[in-house]
Design an enzyme around this catalytic site. Sequence first.
Site, mmCIF file in Angstrom:
data_model
loop_
_atom_site.group_PDB
_atom_site.id
_atom_site.type_symbol
_atom_site.label_atom_id
_atom_site.label_comp_id
_atom_site.label_asym_id
_atom_site.label_seq_id
_atom_site.Cartn_x
_atom_site.Cartn_y
_atom_site.Cartn_z
ATOM 1 N N GLY A 42 37.774 73.126 62.735
ATOM 2 C CA GLY A 42 37.235 72.750 61.421
ATOM 3 C C GLY A 42 37.438 71.307 60.996
ATOM 4 O O GLY A 42 36.652 70.782 60.215
ATOM 5 N N CYS A 72 31.806 81.313 66.210
ATOM 6 C CA CYS A 72 32.536 80.345 65.386
ATOM 7 C C CYS A 72 31.507 79.577 64.565
ATOM 8 O O CYS A 72 30.608 78.949 65.141
ATOM 9 C CB CYS A 72 33.301 79.387 66.295
ATOM 10 S SG CYS A 72 33.994 77.980 65.417
ATOM 11 N N CYS A 179 33.671 81.599 57.921
ATOM 12 C CA CYS A 179 34.475 81.247 59.102
ATOM 13 C C CYS A 179 34.917 82.582 59.671
ATOM 14 O O CYS A 179 35.329 83.483 58.915
ATOM 15 C CB CYS A 179 35.683 80.415 58.682
ATOM 16 S SG CYS A 179 36.975 80.308 59.953
ATOM 17 N N THR A 180 34.821 82.723 60.984
ATOM 18 C CA THR A 180 35.083 84.052 61.564
ATOM 19 C C THR A 180 36.554 84.467 61.475
ATOM 20 O O THR A 180 36.887 85.623 61.694
ATOM 21 C CB THR A 180 34.593 84.122 63.022
ATOM 22 O OG1 THR A 180 35.133 83.009 63.747
ATOM 23 C CG2 THR A 180 33.082 84.086 63.083
ATOM 24 N N HIS A 181 37.434 83.534 61.147
ATOM 25 C CA HIS A 181 38.837 83.923 60.946
ATOM 26 C C HIS A 181 39.044 84.639 59.595
ATOM 27 O O HIS A 181 40.000 85.401 59.457
ATOM 28 C CB HIS A 181 39.758 82.692 60.997
ATOM 29 C CG HIS A 181 40.071 82.235 62.384
ATOM 30 N ND1 HIS A 181 39.163 81.577 63.177
ATOM 31 C CD2 HIS A 181 41.205 82.358 63.129
ATOM 32 C CE1 HIS A 181 39.724 81.297 64.345
ATOM 33 N NE2 HIS A 181 40.959 81.760 64.344
#
Length: 250
Positions: A42, A72, A179-181
């Site tokens: 990021g 991502c 955001c995939t997190h």
Amino acid sequence: MNNSIGVFDSGIGGVIVLKEILKILPNENYIYFSDSKNNPYGDKSDKKIIEICDNIVKYFIERKCKAIVIACNTASAKAVDFLREKYPKETFIAIEPAYKMVYDKSFDKQTLIMATKGTIESEKFNSLYEKYNNHKTILLSCSGLADIIEEGETSKIDNYLNKNLKKYAGKVNNVVLGCTHYPLIQDKIKNVLGNVEFFNGAPYLAKHLKEILKERQMLNESNCKGNIEFIDSSDSELKKQRFFKYLINK
Ligand code: DGL
């Protein structure tokens, strides 16, 4: 054809994407590349992200992957155009923040988009934002959040959310997890923001991947469950365990 599908992220966040894909494509084989060595993406320059993604894609091509899923948002925003141009024969499917879904389902509601600095500042995200803008949207660049999720630092995550999200509690209805997190800490976000509706691009990506594979006659017709190979760029055994735990449980 029986080749694998390559899936990558800057760590284990992309597990939420693979989990959605497995619901509708359980019989495919997957290679998941967790690039935790380079986490976070990021805050990196466009040039650096392109270089990192190019190397991962070269690896997937060597492994003869039939499709490559960019799990991502930051990598998609910054590198997918480059990759599609450089490798025109490859099939790329790239995640993006689910802002179109807000437009389709909940246009009139106050919306918070959470994403990395890289995604929020990218040209690609900005054209999506302009296209579906409901003029009731706050953009929140969450520098540092993906890193502490990647490391599983629970108390740091709680402090981060209290410090940066509390001011929006009761003021937003929709939250785009860009955001995939972030879906990994959806419950914690809900604890701070209250009753909000979450939007996450993973189920749409999965559907799109299946359509593309079908259209190109690349679906694995086997009736047996496929294999999932996990590779972590920093060789972390702990990451591997957390990845499979999320894949199975959460
Ligand atoms: N999971 C990633 C995303 O969707 C990247 C997080 C990071 O490495 O900064 O944007």
